[in-house]
Design a protein around this motif. Structure first.
Motif, PDB file in Angstrom:
ATOM      1  N   VAL A  92       0.832  -1.209   0.000  1.00 34.20           N
ATOM      2  CA  VAL A  92       0.000   0.000   0.000  1.00 34.20           C
ATOM      3  C   VAL A  92       0.869   1.263   0.000  1.00 34.20           C
ATOM      4  N   PHE A  93       2.080   1.155   0.557  1.00 28.53           N
ATOM      5  CA  PHE A  93       2.944   2.339   0.660  1.00 28.53           C
ATOM      6  C   PHE A  93       3.805   2.567  -0.580  1.00 28.53           C
ATOM      7  N   ALA A  94       3.553   1.793  -1.646  1.00 28.30           N
ATOM      8  CA  ALA A  94       4.203   2.087  -2.922  1.00 28.30           C
ATOM      9  C   ALA A  94       3.675   3.415  -3.466  1.00 28.30           C
ATOM     10  N   ASP A  95       2.481   3.781  -3.075  1.00 24.38           N
ATOM     11  CA  ASP A  95       1.881   5.060  -3.464  1.00 24.38           C
ATOM     12  C   ASP A  95       2.462   6.142  -2.547  1.00 24.38           C
ATOM     13  N   GLU A  96       3.395   6.928  -3.114  1.00 23.42           N
ATOM     14  CA  GLU A  96       4.161   7.875  -2.280  1.00 23.42           C
ATOM     15  C   GLU A  96       3.274   8.932  -1.622  1.00 23.42           C
ATOM     16  N   LEU A  97       2.259   9.380  -2.362  1.00 21.05           N
ATOM     17  CA  LEU A  97       1.360  10.401  -1.810  1.00 21.05           C
ATOM     18  C   LEU A  97       0.629   9.862  -0.588  1.00 21.05           C
ATOM     19  N   PHE A  98       0.084   8.655  -0.744  1.00 18.97           N
ATOM     20  CA  PHE A  98      -0.641   8.006   0.354  1.00 18.97           C
ATOM     21  C   PHE A  98       0.298   7.787   1.540  1.00 18.97           C
TER      22      PHE A  98
END
Ligand SMILES: NC(=O)C1=CN([C@@H]2O[C@H](COP(=O)(O)OP(=O)(O)OC[C@H]3O[C@@H](n4cnc5c(N)ncnc54)[C@H](OP(=O)(O)O)[C@@H]3O)[C@@H](O)[C@H]2O)C=CC1
Ligand SMILES: O=C([O-])CC(=O)C(=O)O
Length: 253
Positions: A92-98
């Motif tokens: 889930v933390f591959a999405d840098e913004l998230f």
């Protein structure tokens, strides 16, 4: 004793229930309510039919062992309910913004987010990448087609070659470790994903080069009996993380 709410009562959830040490599991939630109820019978914890009631219960930490989708949906809410968070579906933390949003939220609320080492070894000293150069970081994962949910695969086949943040979008149930490596090292990770009908282990080979020298780590994991995509080591790693949370001495970088 630290108290736990378990979000996800599938393969890892049940291994945690059977093996947990030094923590008390008090609350359970799964999108399949029957699974939470069955799990509740094993550990004398309360099964909740909806997420809001689950998060309103009084305990210290939510342990997510469900899916990237669940981590994405509920991470902020967990922190806002005054609980720390262990994230198994670290992809889930591959999405840098998230990732930044959740880190900022945890920081503003004084909460912690823990990422277990999961199905690999070596995250400890890989963190030197945050203070020193790492020039090469490659993960080569090889699994039996069964673990990858592939029916037709007669010979060793490369399914993906590229960067971790792209790979996890295509293989969210098989390459969370690549994102854990990325978070530890503080840099991009190259990934090769192979299906190989001749292997019966979930194999992760990690190649690291940097200012320190070089390292190669090979992990040949036994798949979990109830979910061959997930290595048994991943569940043991979360049990161990939880055991160590309450201990005064911390070992490893
Ligand atoms: N970091 C790492 O090294 C590793 C991470 N993982 C990850 O850990 C997670 C758990 O693995 P595992 O236990 O083997 O998986 P399982 O599929 O066996 O169990 C997950 C359980 O959570 C449920 N679930 C899924 N999404 C939600 C949601 N949005 N809300 C509530 N419940 C949900 C599933 O229901 P349903 O069956 O209906 O989907 C299932 O009951 C997975 O994301 C997996 O990819 C696994 C191995 C290594
Ligand atoms: O369990 C494993 O071998 C790795 C895995 O599925 C993941 O990283 O998502």
């Amino acid at each position: 004793m630290l108290t736990i709410g378990l979000l996800g009562c599938g393969n890892i959830g049940n291994i945690i229930i059977k093996n947990h040490v030094g923590v008390d599991i008090v609350a359970l939630f799964d999108q399949m309510p029957g699974r939470a109820e069955e799990a509740g019978k094993l550990c004398d914890a309360k099964a909740f039919g909806n997420i809001e009631d689950f998060l309103n219960e009084d305990y210290d930490i939510v342990v997510e062992a469900a899916s990237i989708d669940a981590a994405q949906k509920y991470a902020a809410s967990v922190l806002e309910h005054g609980k720390d968070l262990v994230v198994m579906s670290v992809g889930v933390f591959a999405d840098e913004l998230f990732r930044q949003e959740i880190i900022d939220l945890a920081s503003s609320l004084g909460r912690k987010i823990y990422i277990p080492s999961g199905a690999i070894f070596g995250l400890d000293n890989l963190k030197i990448g945050q203070v020193s150069g790492i020039t090469r970081l490659l993960l080569r994962t090889t699994k039996n087609p069964r673990s990858l949910n592939i029916e037709e695969c007669a010979e060793r086949t490369c399914l993906f070659s590229g960067m971790a943040n792209e790979c996890i979008k295509h293989y969210p149930k098989n390459t969370n470790v690549s994102v854990a490596l990325e978070l530890a090292a503080g840099r991009d990770v190259e990934v090769e994903l192979w299906a190989d009908p001749s292997v019966d282990r979930n194999v992760h080979e990690i190649f690291i080069e940097g200012d320190f020298g070089e390292a190669t780590i090979t992990v040949k994991n036994l798949p979990s009996p109830d979910n061959p995509a997930t290595s048994y080591l991943a569940a043991l790693s979360i049990v161990t993380l939880l055991k160590n949370l309450g201990e005064p001495m911390r070992v490893g970088t």
